[in-house]
Scaffold this active site. Structure first.
Site, PDB file in Angstrom:
ATOM      1  N   HIS A   1     103.725  53.946   9.773  1.00  8.51           N
ATOM      2  CA  HIS A   1     103.746  52.785  10.524  1.00  8.51           C
ATOM      3  C   HIS A   1     102.433  52.789  11.160  1.00  8.51           C
ATOM      4  CE1 HIS A   1     106.423  49.772  11.004  1.00  8.51           C
ATOM      5  NE2 HIS A   1     105.726  49.200  11.808  1.00  8.51           N
TER       6      HIS A   1
ATOM      7  N   SER B   1     104.157  44.859  10.901  1.00 12.70           N
ATOM      8  CA  SER B   1     105.291  44.975  11.333  1.00 12.70           C
ATOM      9  C   SER B   1     105.741  44.422  11.863  1.00 12.70           C
ATOM     10  CB  SER B   1     104.640  46.729  12.240  1.00 12.70           C
ATOM     11  OG  SER B   1     106.732  46.842  12.915  1.00 12.70           O
TER      12      SER B   1
ATOM     13  N   ASP C   1     107.909  56.694   6.802  1.00 13.17           N
ATOM     14  CA  ASP C   1     107.445  55.205   7.866  1.00 13.17           C
ATOM     15  C   ASP C   1     108.789  55.544   8.048  1.00 13.17           C
ATOM     16  OD1 ASP C   1     108.526  53.208   9.617  1.00 13.17           O
ATOM     17  OD2 ASP C   1     107.079  52.184   8.546  1.00 13.17           O
TER      18      ASP C   1
END
EC number: 3.1.2.12
Length: 342
Positions: free
Chosen positions: A317, A205, A282
């Site tokens: 995620h 991320s 995600d």
């Protein structure tokens, strides 16, 4: 579809050509040293030269793990002007045989500390298998007491974005890019049994964004790079716009050097391969926070950039996603790091 398989693998490679040797970075070369395990409260190691105070690390904790050790160190950072903590996994070879090993850096995402990756990803078994040292720093300076540093999850504490801040009051402490690419590399070289020049980086991320820009801005510093669900085009997403405005300023032209997509479009150095991994469930992908498609489009127009893009059906995620595929990433890095010529 069998569990753990990619829905689609995107691999772009250019026609074969002469082998390239990536250039060394002045002032950032690695050295292999004879390693002596530190005492619990002192990280000063003797390698035939004098360590400055800024290269001293303190061992906070250590636990045996897959015949290696998972450690946590603390030190006083000259770059961030505060105390910082980072994790280190040492495989058995580094402990028992004092063998210099390749080193892989992992950068975590928003709200994380060094602990999340250590405790949730299960990476240690794969690092042990491939004989890699793995180093994972915190995500921002800590204990610096700046106004507003804890006001939001996506800016300030736990959200350093791996940039060097230009705006006050952040510029005194929030220089995570220089910390990761310079000071932490120097600390690792001086204190751990790393193999000369065999260094990789990956992240998740915000940390995926960090891994990409650190590699793209420093050709040759890292021999391998990969990213889980990276914030690939922060100039165009809400998280990135907030961070870049707050840390860098309102002039969007100044954001280019901190945006992986823009760096890819401008990249003219030795060939670089980027391994991008993305879960298709995600919610931040659908919310247009990540924008890997923009990075891939930029890479398609640049013959110096090669991309591997793996889409994971049904994965979101979080760390269940990371733990499922972290072994594949570590194997990818191990293959490149052990094969690379220094």
């Amino acid at each position: 579809m069998p569990p753990g398989k990619s829905k689609k693998t995107r691999l772009k490679r250019h026609a074969a050509g002469p082998a390239f040797k990536l250039p060394s970075i002045s002032g950032r070369s690695s050295f292999a040293y004879t390693y002596h395990p530190p005492k619990k409260t002192l990280g000063v190691l003797s390698f035939g030269h004098i360590l400055t105070a800024n290269m001293v690390i303190e061992l906070i904790s250590s636990a045996k793990c897959f015949e290696g050790e998972q450690r946590v160190y603390q030190h006083s950072s000259r770059t961030l002007n505060c105390d910082m903590t980072f994790g280190v996994f040492l495989p058995a070879a580094a402990l028992e045989d004092k063998t210099p090993c390749p080193v892989l850096f992992f950068l975590s995402g928003l709200t994380c500390t060094h602990e999340n990756f250590i405790q949730k990803s299960g990476f240690q078994q794969y690092a042990a298998k491939h004989g890699l040292i793995v180093v994972n720093p915190d995500t921002s300076p800590r204990g610096v007491d700046l106004p507003g540093q804890d006001a939001a999850y996506d800016f300030g504490s736990g959200a350093g974005f791996y940039v060097d801040a230009k705006q006050e009051p952040w510029s005194k402490h929030y220089k995570m890019y220089s910390y990761v690419t310079e000071e932490l590399v120097e600390l690792v070289n001086a204190n751990l049994p790393v193999a000369a020049g065999r260094r990789g980086i990956f992240g998740h991320s915000m940390g995926g964004h960090g891994a990409l820009i650190c590699a793209l801005k420093n050709p040759g510093l890292y021999k391998s790079v990969s990213a889980f669900a990276p914030i690939a085009n922060p100039s165009e997403g809400a998280w990135g716009k907030k961070a870049l405005t707050g840390y860098i300023g309102d002039n969007t032209a100044d954001w280019d050097q901190w945006d992986a997509t823009r760096l890819v479009s401008q990249y003219e150095s030795t060939p670089q391969e980027l391994f991008i991994d993305q879960g298709l469930a995600d919610n931040f992908l659908t919310a247009k926070q990540l924008l890997p498609e923009n990075l891939l489009a930029a890479a398609d127009t640049n013959e110096h950039i090669q991309t591997i893009y793996k889409q994971r059906e049904g994965y979101d995620h979080g760390y269940f996603y990371i733990s499922t595929f972290v072994g594949e990433h570590i194997a990818y890095h191990a293959n490149l790091l052990k094969a690379s010529k220094v």
